[in-house]
Write a protein that holds these residues in place. Structure first.
Motif, PDB file in Angstrom:
ATOM      1  N   GLN A  88       0.824  -1.189   0.000  1.00  0.00           N
ATOM      2  CA  GLN A  88       0.000   0.000   0.000  1.00  0.00           C
ATOM      3  C   GLN A  88       0.870   1.254   0.000  1.00  0.00           C
ATOM      4  O   GLN A  88       1.994   1.241   0.481  1.00  0.00           O
ATOM      5  N   PRO A  89       0.343   2.336  -0.552  1.00  0.00           N
ATOM      6  CA  PRO A  89       1.125   3.570  -0.669  1.00  0.00           C
ATOM      7  C   PRO A  89       1.286   4.314   0.659  1.00  0.00           C
ATOM      8  O   PRO A  89       0.505   4.136   1.584  1.00  0.00           O
TER       9      PRO A  89
ATOM     10  N   TYR B  51      -7.281  -0.256   5.663  1.00  0.00           N
ATOM     11  CA  TYR B  51      -6.188   0.257   4.829  1.00  0.00           C
ATOM     12  C   TYR B  51      -5.635  -0.778   3.861  1.00  0.00           C
ATOM     13  O   TYR B  51      -5.499  -0.501   2.672  1.00  0.00           O
ATOM     14  N   HIS B  52      -5.345  -1.979   4.337  1.00  0.00           N
ATOM     15  CA  HIS B  52      -4.726  -3.001   3.482  1.00  0.00           C
ATOM     16  C   HIS B  52      -5.710  -3.602   2.474  1.00  0.00           C
ATOM     17  O   HIS B  52      -5.293  -4.284   1.538  1.00  0.00           O
TER      18      HIS B  52
ATOM     19  N   ASP C 249      -8.133  -0.123  -2.399  1.00  0.00           N
ATOM     20  CA  ASP C 249      -7.419  -0.049  -3.671  1.00  0.00           C
ATOM     21  C   ASP C 249      -6.387   1.070  -3.588  1.00  0.00           C
ATOM     22  O   ASP C 249      -6.713   2.197  -3.190  1.00  0.00           O
ATOM     23  N   LYS C 250      -5.150   0.774  -3.956  1.00  0.00           N
ATOM     24  CA  LYS C 250      -4.080   1.770  -3.819  1.00  0.00           C
ATOM     25  C   LYS C 250      -4.292   2.979  -4.721  1.00  0.00           C
ATOM     26  O   LYS C 250      -3.947   4.096  -4.356  1.00  0.00           O
ATOM     27  N   HIS C 251      -4.890   2.800  -5.882  1.00  0.00           N
ATOM     28  CA  HIS C 251      -5.138   3.926  -6.786  1.00  0.00           C
ATOM     29  C   HIS C 251      -6.180   4.882  -6.193  1.00  0.00           C
ATOM     30  O   HIS C 251      -6.061   6.101  -6.330  1.00  0.00           O
TER      31      HIS C 251
END
Length: 123
Positions: free
Chosen positions: A2-3, A24-25, A28-30
């Protein structure tokens, strides 16, 4: 992986049920990167009222069975007044969100790849 986000803490993405561990995990990272970018553009805090949801919590609050929150593609953001609504929407569009829902006191933003883009609805 993740970012790293500038404007949000991982705990802010936790399902509001407080029991399932989704958060959080599972996002979606985008979506998280675009949301973080939008927060920077807006220059005001974004309080996430409904981030990631587990199926039980989604059902308990009346969410749809195909809710984008269930797969980490959506968040709801508190919008306490008309000026904040405008700033949030303007920033979300600037950050690349193409699916927005507008309510009196919150904005829904999602990037669900399985749903129509370039849509705006009201609650």
């Amino acid at each position: 992986m993740q970012p790293i986000l500038r404007h949000f803490k991982p705990a802010e993405f936790a399902c509001k049920c407080g029991k399932c561990g989704k958060g959080y995990h599972d996002m979606d990272k985008h979506v998280m990167l675009a949301l973080d970018n939008a927060r920077g553009i807006a220059g005001i805090p974004f309080a996430l009222t409904s981030p990631m949801r587990c199926p039980a919590h989604n059902k308990a609050i009346g969410g749809t069975e195909d809710s984008s929150h269930l797969r980490g593609y959506a968040v709801d953001i508190d919008a306490p007044n008309s000026r904040a609504r405008f700033q949030i929407i303007e920033a979300l569009i600037g950050a690349g969100f193409t699916r927005l829902g507008v309510a009196h006191d919150f904005i829904h933003a999602d990037m669900d790849p399985d749903k129509a883009e370039d849509v705006l609805w009201t609650y």
